[in-house]
Enzyme design. Structure first.
Site, PDB file in Angstrom:
ATOM      1  CB  CYS A 174      -2.031   9.551   4.771  1.00  0.00           C
ATOM      2  SG  CYS A 174      -1.418  11.216   4.811  1.00  0.00           S
ATOM      3  CB  SER A 221      -0.933   0.144   1.268  1.00  0.00           C
ATOM      4  OG  SER A 221      -0.155   0.057   2.442  1.00  0.00           O
ATOM      5  CB  CYS A 229      -9.584   0.890  14.160  1.00  0.00           C
ATOM      6  SG  CYS A 229      -7.963   0.628  15.202  1.00  0.00           S
ATOM      7  CG  LEU A 232       4.408  -0.444  -3.651  1.00  0.00           C
ATOM      8  CD1 LEU A 232       4.495  -1.698  -4.725  1.00  0.00           C
ATOM      9  CD2 LEU A 232       5.987  -0.077  -3.489  1.00  0.00           C
TER      10      LEU A 232
HETATM   11  N1  LIG Z   1      10.192   8.844  14.093  1.00  0.00           N
HETATM   12  C1  LIG Z   1      10.391   8.186  13.199  1.00  0.00           C
HETATM   13  N2  LIG Z   1      11.475   7.635  12.769  1.00  0.00           N
HETATM   14  C2  LIG Z   1      11.773   7.183  11.727  1.00  0.00           C
HETATM   15  N3  LIG Z   1      10.874   7.123  10.734  1.00  0.00           N
HETATM   16  C3  LIG Z   1       9.913   7.762  10.927  1.00  0.00           C
HETATM   17  C4  LIG Z   1       9.363   8.336  12.016  1.00  0.00           C
HETATM   18  N4  LIG Z   1       8.204   8.962  11.910  1.00  0.00           N
HETATM   19  C5  LIG Z   1       7.835   8.796  10.848  1.00  0.00           C
HETATM   20  N5  LIG Z   1       8.556   7.954   9.975  1.00  0.00           N
HETATM   21  C6  LIG Z   1       8.682   7.498   8.708  1.00  0.00           C
HETATM   22  O1  LIG Z   1       8.170   8.351   7.932  1.00  0.00           O
HETATM   23  C7  LIG Z   1       7.427   8.022   7.016  1.00  0.00           C
HETATM   24  C8  LIG Z   1       6.171   8.499   6.550  1.00  0.00           C
HETATM   25  O2  LIG Z   1       5.876   8.472   5.298  1.00  0.00           O
HETATM   26  P1  LIG Z   1       4.261   7.921   4.864  1.00  0.00           P
HETATM   27  O3  LIG Z   1       3.175   8.511   5.960  1.00  0.00           O
HETATM   28  O4  LIG Z   1       3.957   8.158   3.391  1.00  0.00           O
HETATM   29  O5  LIG Z   1       4.287   6.387   5.171  1.00  0.00           O
HETATM   30  P2  LIG Z   1       3.658   5.357   5.877  1.00  0.00           P
HETATM   31  O6  LIG Z   1       3.682   5.402   7.345  1.00  0.00           O
HETATM   32  O7  LIG Z   1       4.345   4.009   5.224  1.00  0.00           O
HETATM   33  O8  LIG Z   1       2.297   5.416   5.524  1.00  0.00           O
HETATM   34  P3  LIG Z   1       0.909   4.724   5.987  1.00  0.00           P
HETATM   35  O9  LIG Z   1       0.671   4.863   7.555  1.00  0.00           O
HETATM   36  O10 LIG Z   1      -0.154   5.159   5.314  1.00  0.00           O
HETATM   37  O11 LIG Z   1       1.281   3.191   5.530  1.00  0.00           O
HETATM   38  C9  LIG Z   1       7.309   6.345   7.084  1.00  0.00           C
HETATM   39  O12 LIG Z   1       8.191   5.679   6.340  1.00  0.00           O
HETATM   40  C10 LIG Z   1       7.657   6.343   8.562  1.00  0.00           C
HETATM   41  O13 LIG Z   1       8.327   5.078   8.814  1.00  0.00           O
END
Ligand SMILES: Nc1ncnc2c1ncn2[C@@H]1O[C@H](COP(=O)(O)OP(=O)(O)OP(=O)(O)O)[C@@H](O)[C@H]1O
Length: 399
Positions: free
Chosen positions: A210, A91, A357, A93
């Site tokens: 998101c 999800s 959830c 990608l």
């Molecule tokens: N404190 C943190 N330390 C390291 N990485 C972080 C931290 N906070 C956020 N991230 C990283 O920042 C990125 C945020 O990107 P994004 O929201 O697009 O990704 P996601 O978490 O994979 O999304 P989703 O929750 O929709 O699956 C993520 O890959 C997350 O792991």
């Protein structure tokens, strides 16, 4: 956000010069590679040498971090650090363009390093696998000239902003949700900071992620590209940075608005509020809540189907999430309606309730709200609908 009046005594953003001193002269290969930059008088050979010497840390290799990493690599930023604690999921990608299908299951930092090297082998990539937290933020950020924050949560944004302020370095931050985005530059020594715009984190549940509300992939590209452009401008001193200004994208109307922002004099005088530990999630914030596992829930639902048990299965996700995947027999009441108390009457007091959830954080919050309202017969599904898919019905989609 503080008002839209830049130019107060505390709020005047100073236009800085270049952040980084020029590195060694360019090789013939570099001259060819970066020739379109060299043609720009605001960058030129001197600016490209500054980029070559620059050390930029990108927090998060996700939706925003992806375009940031690719453009910083292509631009020839000499050292790019990447912090992330996550692995690539299918999800991701749709928007995390630094990763590909073959990277699913890999650590994002490894996948991102490979992609960055593929774009530009002249760039050094330093990976920081793991969750950036108060215990290591200063150590990880130290030694970088600039941080680009593409994280997706408030605790990390406050943490990064505070660490940058303490180190005296700027932070380019961005945020996206649905069809919208925001970008700005936070630099304590030169203008307003992230904390001036958002003095307090929103209450749990007030700002959907998101993951809950969705995001248009290309919006990440647009906002991330602006973040990368701001980083290049700061390093080279080109133009005027988004310091003291917040750029707001509405991709549905397709408008960009630039709002002036000022430092908050009250914040400047007050002690910094402690940033919550990034690892803390809603589950921890509301304390211990009784859980049920997916296999156990399947058994309870089978008993309900056989008429041997009364049970209300409540799905607190949004209707759009329920359309993607739902546990058969669940009734939908979105989290906000429970937190506001509006939907309490729809939850009977004399029946066992299981809330769920996507992965367990929101249902824990909802359960805490029910318990606070005196409902004692509730539990929530550990791991949410994803655990149900993994353990009970793998034919259903994950998201
Ligand atoms: N404190 C943190 N330390 C390291 N990485 C972080 C931290 N906070 C956020 N991230 C990283 O920042 C990125 C945020 O990107 P994004 O929201 O697009 O990704 P996601 O978490 O994979 O999304 P989703 O929750 O929709 O699956 C993520 O890959 C997350 O792991």
């Amino acid at each position: 956000m503080t008002g839209a009046a830049a130019g107060t005594a505390t709020g005047t953003a100073q236009v800085p010069g270049p952040l980084v001193a020029p590195g060694p002269d360019l090789t013939a290969e570099e001259v060819q590679r970066y020739s379109r930059h060299l043609l720009l008088p605001q960058i030129g050979r001197g600016g490209q040498r500054r980029l070559k010497a620059a050390r930029v840390l990108v927090v998060g290799a996700g939706g925003l971090g992806s375009p940031v990493l690719l453009y910083l690599a292509a631009a020839g930023v000499g050292t790019i650090g990447v912090v992330d604690d996550d692995t690539v999921e299918v999800s991701n990608l749709q928007r995390q363009v630094v990763h590909g299908s073959a990277d699913v299951g890999r650590a994002k930092v490894d996948s991102a390093r490979e992609a960055v090297r593929g774009v530009n082998p002249l760039v050094d990539v330093v990976v920081h696998p793991g969750r950036l937290g108060p215990h290591d933020a200063s150590a990880v950020l130290a030694g970088y000239d600039l941080v680009v924050d593409g994280s997706d949560n408030f605790p990390t944004r406050y943490l990064v902003d505070d660490a940058c302020a303490a180190l005296g370095i700027p932070c380019v931050w961005g945020a996206v949700l649905r069809f919208g985005g925001q970008v700005s530059v936070s630099w304590a020594a030169r203008g307003p900071r992230y904390r001036d715009l958002f003095p307090r984190p929103p209450a749990p549940g007030d700002a959907p992620s998101c993951e809950e509300a969705g995001v248009l992939g290309a919006v990440c590209g647009a906002v991330g590209s602006v973040m990368a452009a701001e980083a290049v401008k700061l390093v080279t001193g080109a133009g005027t940075p988004l310091l003291g200004r917040l750029l707001v994208l509405d991709a549905l109307a397709m408008t960009w608005r630039s709002l002036a922002v000022a430092a908050d004099p009250a914040r400047a005088a007050a002690p910094e509020p402690a940033a919550p530990e990034p690892a803390a999630c809603a589950v921890e914030a509301v304390g211990e809540v009784p859980e049920v596992g997916a296999a156990e829930l399947a058994r309870l639902l089978a008993e309900r189907a056989a008429g041997r048990r009364e049970l209300l299965l409540l799905d607190v996700r949004s209707p759009a999430e329920r359309e993607i995947v739902a546990i058969p027999g669940a009734v939908g009441i979105p989290l906000q309606r429970l937190l506001s108390g509006e939907a309490l009457a729809e939850v009977p007091e004399d029946v066992d309730v299981v809330l769920h959830c996507k992965s367990g954080a929101r249902s824990a919050q909802a359960l805490a709200a029910l318990r606070a309202a005196g409902r004692r017969r509730g539990r929530h599904l550990r791991g949410g609908v994803l655990a149900w898919v993994d353990e009970v019905d793998p034919s259903l989609p994950r998201y």
